[in-house]
Design a protein around this motif. Structure first.
Motif, PDB file in Angstrom:
ATOM      1  N   MET A  65       1.363  -1.414   0.365  1.00  0.00           N
ATOM      2  CA  MET A  65      -0.039  -0.009   0.060  1.00  0.00           C
ATOM      3  C   MET A  65       1.185   0.991  -0.140  1.00  0.00           C
ATOM      4  N   ALA A  91       3.990   1.563  -0.685  1.00  0.00           N
ATOM      5  CA  ALA A  91       4.158   1.447  -2.234  1.00  0.00           C
ATOM      6  C   ALA A  91       3.628   2.533  -3.015  1.00  0.00           C
ATOM      7  N   SER A  92       2.294   1.483  -3.445  1.00  0.00           N
ATOM      8  CA  SER A  92       1.600   2.589  -4.121  1.00  0.00           C
ATOM      9  C   SER A  92       1.222   4.328  -3.961  1.00  0.00           C
ATOM     10  N   CYS A 112       4.272   5.624  -5.426  1.00  0.00           N
ATOM     11  CA  CYS A 112       4.593   5.744  -6.865  1.00  0.00           C
ATOM     12  C   CYS A 112       3.496   6.954  -7.693  1.00  0.00           C
ATOM     13  N   ARG A 113       2.583   6.921  -6.288  1.00  0.00           N
ATOM     14  CA  ARG A 113       1.445   8.117  -7.423  1.00  0.00           C
ATOM     15  C   ARG A 113       1.828   9.682  -6.789  1.00  0.00           C
ATOM     16  N   CYS A 155       7.120   1.569 -11.385  1.00  0.00           N
ATOM     17  CA  CYS A 155       6.130   1.330  -9.631  1.00  0.00           C
ATOM     18  C   CYS A 155       4.455   0.400 -10.376  1.00  0.00           C
ATOM     19  N   ILE A 156       3.970   0.478 -11.151  1.00  0.00           N
ATOM     20  CA  ILE A 156       3.379  -0.823 -11.858  1.00  0.00           C
ATOM     21  C   ILE A 156       3.569  -1.998 -11.858  1.00  0.00           C
ATOM     22  N   THR A 199       3.680  -3.028  -8.618  1.00  0.00           N
ATOM     23  CA  THR A 199       2.749  -3.220  -7.726  1.00  0.00           C
ATOM     24  C   THR A 199       2.159  -5.065  -8.314  1.00  0.00           C
ATOM     25  N   VAL A 205       3.434  -7.559  -6.424  1.00  0.00           N
ATOM     26  CA  VAL A 205       3.194  -8.106  -4.992  1.00  0.00           C
ATOM     27  C   VAL A 205       2.028  -8.002  -5.710  1.00  0.00           C
ATOM     28  N   GLY A 206       0.874  -8.195  -6.324  1.00  0.00           N
ATOM     29  CA  GLY A 206      -0.487  -8.841  -6.123  1.00  0.00           C
ATOM     30  C   GLY A 206       0.077 -10.748  -6.579  1.00  0.00           C
TER      31      GLY A 206
END
Length: 524
Positions: free
Chosen positions: A1, A3-4, A7-8, A42-43, A46, A49-50
């Motif tokens: 979270m 990390a997300s 990235c944003r 970043c994507i 993400t 990780v998912g």
């Protein structure tokens, strides 16, 4: 979270820089914006990780499923073990209630005793061996040498399909040379009786002879000059030159016989059927000694269903072999009853003559009611319907490998024989049979039999019977009702009970006469 969110935030700053500075163009190439590469990274993080989270979840689900599957498998194994244990317990209980038969013989895997196994299986027996608590020993060979230790101390319930000393009946030399009977062709043991033989042969120069050994193999008809009078272990027997023929072929008649007791002697013949075997070749006229298959019934004999004059009766009308022969003779104006009367007389004469030797042999084996014997007597009939005994076979052939059609006959004989000796019935009568064995009621209730020694009849009165004699009479009583298609030959209802018989045989014969006076079905 986190990390997300980072990235944003980076993406937002990059966007601002892009708006503030504007795009820088080159005359030759376009430069990739810096914010785009960071955004892709970043994507990717993400997504990675998912994916890891998804894989971890799948692994956990798989672990739970495997655990559940193992638990289920364990429960199923435990259930199967319980069911198997219950089935084994039931099977053991069922087997424990079945009597055991021990079938003994060489090369059993060849199937020559297949019908013996089949009949015992039908009667509810299970197979065992010498280490089991067996109830019946069925031995193809004479067992009192090889199995002497097992037979020396038999239990009362154990039965054996041979009598000690039964070879006195089935030994060909003993049977042919040791019995003087009109139903046994004259014979001489060689070389011991060669002088008597030569004298007799010279007085009957037209007679022909058969020289035999105890194994009865390779026999051939010979003239006097061809006989080897000094050959050890052989005997010569008169050859019957004028046999009764059917469709031009000589034949023999096999009659199955069961001995159930010695001293007193009880013998039964099977009246349900007779085994008819016809020579492979027609009987040669004039006689040709070289054509052995024309006068010796060999393994390749002709069966009844291939005989033109008898096939119609045996195959078409479904008559037995015996009935087919009887009808053939009757329609030819002959009386077949003469044949069967002589056969019964010959069987009785042989068994009575050899009983003493068998009793002596059996004396070392305890109670003689442990034993019984199935024998096949083979007869030849001459053209005048005179009957002559050729041999008696211990452990007669019961294999239908050569002629499958005979299988039903063998099993029928076995079922009748086992019934006769009490091995085909689930249980005997619980009634002590004291009333069933009573005879001579008027005499036994009179003052004349107060003293049991006054006559043989008195010795059979109830108050005169000892334990052994009462047991003998009860066995005879039960045999009478178990005999099915067997008929009693000894004691015969029309024979005297003279002093030449042992006391046990006198009492046995007299008891049957007493029963015959009370009810006609006891007369045979």
């Amino acid at each position: 979270m986190q990390a997300s969110l980072r990235c944003r935030k980076i993406n937002s700053l990059n966007n601002k820089k892009t708006i503030h500075n504007g795009p820088k163009q080159s005359s030759q190439t376009a430069v990739t914006p810096r914010w785009s590469i960071q955004s892709v990274n970043c994507i990717s993080i993400t997504v990675l990780v998912g994916v890891i989270a998804i894989l971890a979840g799948l692994l956990e689900i798989r672990r739970l499923c495997t655990r559940q599957q193992n638990l289920l498998s364990t429960l199923l194994v435990q259930r199967d073990a319980v069911v198997r244990s219950e089935r084994q317990s039931l099977s053991k209980a069922d087997c424990g209630s079945k009597p055991i038969v021990w079938v003994h013989g060489k090369r059993l895997e060849t199937g020559y005793l297949r019908h013996v196994f089949a009949v015992f299986d039908r009667l509810g027996y299970r197979l065992g061996n010498r280490t089991d608590e067996w109830s019946v020993l069925w031995s193809h060979d004479y067992p009192f040498t090889e199995l002497a230790s097992e037979l020396a101390h038999l239990q009362p319930h154990q039965r054996v399909n041979h009598f000690p000393g039964s070879g006195y009946i089935t030994n060909k030399g003993s049977l042919s040379t040791g019995l003087s009977s009109p139903h046994v062709p004259i014979a001489f043991k060689l070389p011991k009786a060669k002088r008597e033989f030569l004298e007799y042969a010279k007085g009957h120069p037209t007679k022909m002879w058969v020289q035999k050994s105890d194994h009865h193999r390779g026999i051939r008809v010979k003239r006097l000059s061809e006989v080897s009078i000094d050959q050890e272990g052989t005997f010569v027997q008169e050859f019957l030159a004028k046999p009764l023929l059917v469709d031009g072929k000589k034949f023999d008649v096999g009659v199955y016989v069961v001995l159930t007791s010695l001293n007193p002697l009880r013998v039964y013949s099977y009246d349900g059927e007779a085994l008819l075997r016809f020579c492979a070749h027609p009987y040669a006229e004039p006689f040709d000694a070289s054509d052995v298959d024309s006068y010796v019934v060999g393994d390749n004999y002709t069966p009844i269903w291939e005989m033109p004059s008898l096939r119609e009766y045996y195959v078409g009308s479904r008559l037995s072999m015996r009935e087919s022969l009887d009808l053939h003779l009757t329609r030819g104006g002959r009386d077949p009853g003469r044949i069967w009367t002589q056969i019964r007389d010959a069987i009785a004469a042989v068994c009575l003559d050899k009983e003493g030797d068998m009793v002596r042999m059996a004396s070392g084996y305890g109670p003689r009611n442990n034993f019984f014997e199935l024998v096949r007597f083979d007869f030849v009939v001459d053209e005048d319907l005179n009957v002559f005994l050729m041999e008696a076979n211990m452990s007669p052939n019961l294999s239908s490998a050569h002629f499958p059609q005979n299988g039903a006959l063998y099993e029928r004989v076995l079922l009748n024989a086992l019934s006769l000796v009490g091995l085909a019935t689930a249980a005997e009568a619980s009634d002590p049979l004291d009333r069933g064995i009573a005879v001579f009621p008027e005499k036994c209730t009179s003052e004349g039999c107060e003293m049991c020694t006054q006559s043989l009849e008195c010795a059979l009165c109830h108050h005169c019977l000892d334990v052994v004699q009462a047991r003998v009479l009860k066995e005879a009583f039960l045999e009478h009702f178990r005999k099915m298609e067997f008929a009693r030959v000894v004691p015969a209802h029309n024979h005297s009970v003279g002093p030449e018989l042992t006391r046990a045989n006198q009492l046995m014969g007299l008891w049957y006469q007493g029963k015959c006076q009370l009810a006609p079905h006891w007369c045979s």
